[in-house]
Design a protein around this motif. Structure first.
Motif, PDB file in Angstrom:
ATOM      1  N   GLU A   1      32.093 -23.446  -0.595  1.00 29.24           N
ATOM      2  CA  GLU A   1      33.113 -23.339  -1.632  1.00 29.24           C
ATOM      3  C   GLU A   1      32.473 -23.121  -3.005  1.00 29.24           C
ATOM      4  OE1 GLU A   1      34.363 -26.575   1.360  1.00 29.24           O
ATOM      5  OE2 GLU A   1      32.570 -25.968   0.249  1.00 29.24           O
ATOM      6  N   SER A   2      33.207 -22.462  -3.877  1.00 32.63           N
ATOM      7  CA  SER A   2      32.769 -22.285  -5.260  1.00 32.63           C
ATOM      8  C   SER A   2      33.997 -22.098  -6.141  1.00 32.63           C
ATOM      9  CB  SER A   2      31.828 -21.082  -5.396  1.00 32.63           C
ATOM     10  OG  SER A   2      32.485 -19.882  -5.026  1.00 32.63           O
ATOM     11  N   GLY A   3      33.784 -22.185  -7.452  1.00 35.09           N
ATOM     12  CA  GLY A   3      34.864 -21.926  -8.394  1.00 35.09           C
ATOM     13  C   GLY A   3      35.439 -23.154  -9.058  1.00 35.09           C
ATOM     14  N   GLY A   4      34.986 -24.325  -8.659  1.00 36.18           N
ATOM     15  CA  GLY A   4      35.486 -25.532  -9.295  1.00 36.18           C
ATOM     16  C   GLY A   4      34.957 -25.685 -10.710  1.00 36.18           C
TER      17      GLY A   4
ATOM     18  N   SER B   1      44.242 -22.508 -15.126  1.00 37.07           N
ATOM     19  CA  SER B   1      44.106 -21.928 -13.790  1.00 37.07           C
ATOM     20  C   SER B   1      42.650 -21.900 -13.352  1.00 37.07           C
ATOM     21  CB  SER B   1      44.651 -20.491 -13.774  1.00 37.07           C
ATOM     22  OG  SER B   1      46.013 -20.450 -14.095  1.00 37.07           O
ATOM     23  N   LEU B   2      42.461 -21.940 -12.057  1.00 33.13           N
ATOM     24  CA  LEU B   2      41.163 -21.743 -11.431  1.00 33.13           C
ATOM     25  C   LEU B   2      41.371 -20.987 -10.131  1.00 33.13           C
ATOM     26  CD1 LEU B   2      39.309 -25.185 -11.715  1.00 33.13           C
ATOM     27  CD2 LEU B   2      38.668 -23.068 -12.872  1.00 33.13           C
ATOM     28  N   ARG B   3      40.357 -20.236  -9.714  1.00 37.06           N
ATOM     29  CA  ARG B   3      40.374 -19.639  -8.392  1.00 37.06           C
ATOM     30  C   ARG B   3      39.159 -20.130  -7.622  1.00 37.06           C
ATOM     31  NH1 ARG B   3      40.011 -13.380  -6.264  1.00 37.06           N
ATOM     32  NH2 ARG B   3      37.831 -13.643  -6.917  1.00 37.06           N
ATOM     33  N   LEU B   4      39.446 -20.783  -6.514  1.00 33.59           N
ATOM     34  CA  LEU B   4      38.386 -21.262  -5.635  1.00 33.59           C
ATOM     35  C   LEU B   4      38.112 -20.224  -4.556  1.00 33.59           C
ATOM     36  CD1 LEU B   4      39.477 -24.975  -5.099  1.00 33.59           C
ATOM     37  CD2 LEU B   4      38.140 -23.971  -6.967  1.00 33.59           C
TER      38      LEU B   4
ATOM     39  N   PHE C   1      50.039 -22.889  -6.275  1.00 32.76           N
ATOM     40  CA  PHE C   1      48.814 -22.468  -5.585  1.00 32.76           C
ATOM     41  C   PHE C   1      49.135 -21.333  -4.630  1.00 32.76           C
ATOM     42  CE2 PHE C   1      46.344 -26.781  -5.717  1.00 32.76           C
ATOM     43  CZ  PHE C   1      46.556 -26.853  -7.077  1.00 32.76           C
ATOM     44  N   THR C   2      48.180 -20.416  -4.483  1.00 29.09           N
ATOM     45  CA  THR C   2      48.314 -19.309  -3.549  1.00 29.09           C
ATOM     46  C   THR C   2      47.026 -19.145  -2.758  1.00 29.09           C
ATOM     47  OG1 THR C   2      49.803 -18.143  -5.073  1.00 29.09           O
ATOM     48  CG2 THR C   2      48.832 -16.862  -3.280  1.00 29.09           C
TER      49      THR C   2
END
Length: 128
Positions: A6-9, A17-20, A68-69
């Motif tokens: 995982e990444s993006g935190g 907003s964030l995208r993981l 969330f999507t």
């Protein structure tokens, strides 16, 4: 052997907003159902979203619906979680996991079953 990273935190303000990303290696993701999960400090891990490997059908728990999507890019062997309108209560370690289609299940209360490969997680902090 399937490995997930995982990444993006990171740290984001409320409303941000964030995208993981959940990147796979060792095997193709397109066979698997992929879920996103989170664990807040002192609490048990809960499922938040699942995407089917067979038909792309998505599942969300109520607490993240509309914000969330989940999506997948099989060409990049990656699953994403776009998180909008983040709230302090979204603060947690977010993990992705793969499950075998027909076995992987996520219920509306965040319970889950049948996830076989897990990433180590990425920390999301929502704070002003």
């Amino acid at each position: 052997q399937l490995e997930l990273v995982e990444s993006g935190g990171g740290l984001v303000q409320p409303g941000g907003s964030l995208r993981l990303s959940c990147a796979a290696s060792g095997s193709s993701l397109d066979y698997y159902d992929i879920g996103w999960f989170r664990q807040a400090a002192g609490k048990e891990r809960k499922g938040i979203s699942l995407i089917s490997g067979s038909d792309g059908r998505t599942t969300y728990v109520d607490s993240v619906k509309g914000r969330f999507t989940i999506s997948r890019d099989d060409a990049k062997n990656t699953v994403y979680l776009q998180m909008n309108n983040l709230k302090p209560e979204d603060t947690a370690v977010y993990s992705c996991a793969a499950g075998v289609p027909g076995t992987a299940t996520m219920w509306s209360d965040g319970g889950y079953y049948g996830m076989t490969s897990w990433g180590k997680g990425t920390l999301v902090i929502v704070s002003s």
